[in-house]
Design a protein around this motif. Sequence first.
Motif, short mmCIF file in Angstrom:
data_model
loop_
_atom_site.label_atom_id
_atom_site.label_comp_id
_atom_site.label_asym_id
_atom_site.label_seq_id
_atom_site.Cartn_x
_atom_site.Cartn_y
_atom_site.Cartn_z
N ASN A 1 -7.80 1.09 7.42
CA ASN A 1 -8.15 1.76 6.17
C ASN A 1 -9.64 2.08 6.23
O ASN A 1 -10.49 1.19 6.19
CB ASN A 1 -7.84 0.86 4.98
CG ASN A 1 -8.07 1.54 3.65
OD1 ASN A 1 -8.84 2.50 3.54
ND2 ASN A 1 -7.41 1.05 2.62
N THR B 1 -11.76 4.24 0.50
CA THR B 1 -12.28 3.38 -0.56
C THR B 1 -11.20 2.83 -1.49
O THR B 1 -11.50 2.12 -2.43
CB THR B 1 -13.31 4.15 -1.40
OG1 THR B 1 -12.69 5.31 -1.96
CG2 THR B 1 -14.51 4.55 -0.56
N ILE B 2 -9.93 3.21 -1.24
CA ILE B 2 -8.83 2.68 -2.05
C ILE B 2 -7.79 2.02 -1.16
O ILE B 2 -7.66 2.34 0.03
CB ILE B 2 -8.16 3.78 -2.92
CG1 ILE B 2 -7.51 4.86 -2.05
CG2 ILE B 2 -9.16 4.39 -3.89
CD1 ILE B 2 -6.66 5.84 -2.83
N ASP B 3 -7.05 1.06 -1.73
CA ASP B 3 -5.97 0.39 -1.01
C ASP B 3 -4.87 1.38 -0.66
O ASP B 3 -4.66 2.36 -1.38
CB ASP B 3 -5.34 -0.70 -1.86
CG ASP B 3 -6.25 -1.88 -2.14
OD1 ASP B 3 -7.34 -1.96 -1.53
OD2 ASP B 3 -5.87 -2.72 -2.96
N ILE C 1 -0.16 -4.40 1.88
CA ILE C 1 -1.31 -3.63 1.42
C ILE C 1 -2.46 -3.77 2.42
O ILE C 1 -2.75 -4.87 2.89
CB ILE C 1 -1.79 -4.12 0.03
CG1 ILE C 1 -0.64 -4.07 -0.98
CG2 ILE C 1 -3.01 -3.33 -0.44
CD1 ILE C 1 -0.13 -2.70 -1.29
N ILE C 2 -3.12 -2.65 2.72
CA ILE C 2 -4.30 -2.68 3.58
C ILE C 2 -5.50 -2.25 2.73
O ILE C 2 -5.61 -1.09 2.35
CB ILE C 2 -4.14 -1.76 4.80
CG1 ILE C 2 -2.89 -2.16 5.60
CG2 ILE C 2 -5.39 -1.83 5.68
CD1 ILE C 2 -2.58 -1.26 6.75
N PRO C 3 -6.38 -3.19 2.41
CA PRO C 3 -7.57 -2.86 1.61
C PRO C 3 -8.60 -2.08 2.44
O PRO C 3 -8.54 -2.09 3.67
CB PRO C 3 -8.14 -4.23 1.22
CG PRO C 3 -7.12 -5.24 1.59
CD PRO C 3 -6.25 -4.62 2.64
N PRO C 4 -9.55 -1.43 1.79
CA PRO C 4 -10.61 -0.72 2.51
C PRO C 4 -11.31 -1.63 3.52
O PRO C 4 -11.61 -2.79 3.23
CB PRO C 4 -11.57 -0.30 1.39
CG PRO C 4 -10.70 -0.18 0.18
CD PRO C 4 -9.69 -1.29 0.33
N GLN D 1 -10.06 -2.92 6.19
CA GLN D 1 -9.15 -3.83 6.88
C GLN D 1 -8.21 -3.06 7.80
O GLN D 1 -8.04 -1.85 7.66
CB GLN D 1 -8.34 -4.65 5.88
CG GLN D 1 -9.19 -5.51 4.98
CD GLN D 1 -9.94 -6.57 5.76
OE1 GLN D 1 -9.36 -7.31 6.54
NE2 GLN D 1 -11.25 -6.63 5.57
#
Length: 123
Positions: free
Chosen positions: A56, A59-61, A80-83, A85
């Motif tokens: 990612n 800037t958004i999940d 979910i992959i956060p920014p 990660q």
Amino acid sequence: MGCNSDTNSAVLGNCFNQTEYVKDQLCTQFSITDVGAVVIYEAINESVIASFVLKNTGTIDFAVTVTNSAGGIIIPVTTIIPPGQSLLRTVDNLGSISITAAGAAPETPAKGQLDIVVRYALD
């Protein structure tokens, strides 16, 4: 000391008894503004073995869903992959990789990078 030889091992240079495989690599960036799931990679046949890193860079999940060649879910949309990660996986019989952006819009797209190495048999 004896030497154990595996005549089926491509590692030892004995490929003559092996199925012939093609190995490809793709590294691509994506930007998604759609609200629903977007397929970012789809396998060419049912025998694809893939190793990939999905990062990612936005800037958004975003959520990732990976299916096998039969359409069964391997990695569910709840992953979910956060920014900043990444997700690293190896999958037998890869079908597709899809991204669903959380709150994506043209002004704030979900952005990422897919680095994938696939191997498949020549038919």
